[in-house]
Design an enzyme around this catalytic site. Sequence first.
Site, short mmCIF file in Angstrom:
data_model
loop_
_atom_site.label_atom_id
_atom_site.label_comp_id
_atom_site.label_asym_id
_atom_site.label_seq_id
_atom_site.Cartn_x
_atom_site.Cartn_y
_atom_site.Cartn_z
N LEU A 196 -3.69 -6.31 -8.00
CA LEU A 196 -3.35 -7.37 -8.95
C LEU A 196 -4.57 -8.15 -9.43
O LEU A 196 -4.44 -9.15 -10.12
CB LEU A 196 -2.33 -8.32 -8.31
CG LEU A 196 -1.00 -7.67 -7.92
CD1 LEU A 196 -0.05 -8.70 -7.33
CD2 LEU A 196 -0.34 -6.98 -9.12
N ASN A 231 -5.98 3.60 -12.85
CA ASN A 231 -4.92 2.67 -12.47
C ASN A 231 -3.57 3.36 -12.61
O ASN A 231 -3.38 4.22 -13.48
CB ASN A 231 -4.97 1.44 -13.39
CG ASN A 231 -3.87 0.44 -13.07
OD1 ASN A 231 -3.73 0.01 -11.93
ND2 ASN A 231 -3.10 0.04 -14.07
N ILE A 275 -9.87 -6.40 -13.28
CA ILE A 275 -11.18 -5.78 -13.09
C ILE A 275 -12.12 -6.26 -14.21
O ILE A 275 -11.84 -6.02 -15.39
CB ILE A 275 -11.07 -4.25 -13.08
CG1 ILE A 275 -10.08 -3.79 -12.00
CG2 ILE A 275 -12.44 -3.61 -12.86
CD1 ILE A 275 -10.41 -4.26 -10.59
N ASN A 328 1.38 3.20 -2.62
CA ASN A 328 0.61 4.19 -3.38
C ASN A 328 -0.58 4.68 -2.58
O ASN A 328 -0.95 5.86 -2.65
CB ASN A 328 0.15 3.60 -4.72
CG ASN A 328 1.22 3.71 -5.79
OD1 ASN A 328 1.76 4.78 -6.03
ND2 ASN A 328 1.53 2.61 -6.44
N HIS A 385 0.30 2.48 -13.53
CA HIS A 385 1.13 1.43 -14.13
C HIS A 385 2.58 1.91 -14.15
O HIS A 385 2.86 3.06 -14.52
CB HIS A 385 0.66 1.12 -15.55
CG HIS A 385 1.44 0.01 -16.19
ND1 HIS A 385 1.22 -1.32 -15.87
CD2 HIS A 385 2.45 0.03 -17.10
CE1 HIS A 385 2.07 -2.06 -16.56
NE2 HIS A 385 2.82 -1.27 -17.31
N GLU A 407 5.26 7.49 -9.55
CA GLU A 407 3.96 6.97 -9.09
C GLU A 407 3.36 7.80 -7.95
O GLU A 407 2.19 8.17 -7.99
CB GLU A 407 4.10 5.51 -8.64
CG GLU A 407 4.43 4.55 -9.76
CD GLU A 407 4.52 3.12 -9.27
OE1 GLU A 407 3.64 2.68 -8.50
OE2 GLU A 407 5.49 2.42 -9.64
N ASP A 416 -4.40 -2.26 -19.63
CA ASP A 416 -3.59 -1.04 -19.76
C ASP A 416 -3.88 -0.29 -21.06
O ASP A 416 -3.00 0.36 -21.64
CB ASP A 416 -2.09 -1.35 -19.68
CG ASP A 416 -1.69 -2.05 -18.39
OD1 ASP A 416 -2.31 -1.75 -17.35
OD2 ASP A 416 -0.79 -2.89 -18.41
N GLY A 470 0.78 -1.23 0.00
CA GLY A 470 0.00 0.00 0.00
C GLY A 470 0.81 1.28 0.00
O GLY A 470 0.37 2.29 0.55
#
Length: 208
Positions: free
Chosen positions: A91, A108, A94, A14, A110, A181, A151, A12
Amino acid sequence: MLKLGILVSGGGTNLQAILDAVDNGSITNAEVKTVISNNANAYALERARQHGIEAVCVSPKSYDTREEFNKALLEKLKESDVDLVVLAGCLVVIPPMIVEAFPNRIINIHPSLIPSFCGEGYYGLRVHEAVLARGVKVTGATVHFVDNGTDTGPIILQKAVKVEDGDTPEVLQRRVMEKAEWKILPLAIDLIANNKIKVVDGKVSVKE
């Protein structure tokens, strides 16, 4: 006030960047409503609890079929009344039923500059291993909307990060997180929360 549902699978970091940005005012007009993980042992859930935020595990292991898991995850998101779903190191693939329930309301992060090093099989450390194996000089991170591809959704923000001589995948992963990020994911949320993002013909425009 934009209500965020954060989906995570691991530590976690991010998520922490988002929580810090809400706390310091970098993200305005938004609040984290719930944090959901497919992994009961994810430290991200503890980060949420320490922040007084609902922390829930919805695991595929608890359901007989993937369809049942997908329905349970969708029900939890709807029950939490979230406006934006944020995949912050998630991971779980969806499914279309969730994408369709939240059109252009799932984002998202990436760890590469899409369309490089993305798509099926490119996640986590594998991305950075591929970057180093190819010998590129610049990598980075991308925040994008989620569609039914892997993506392939509209790109919101990107930030480049230099690849240094002697980098290992782990060292590069850390640099991409710190320099890209953790900066562009909170920024993207703030832009969305303040109605500065528009999607037209599959492309994102950002209002000044």
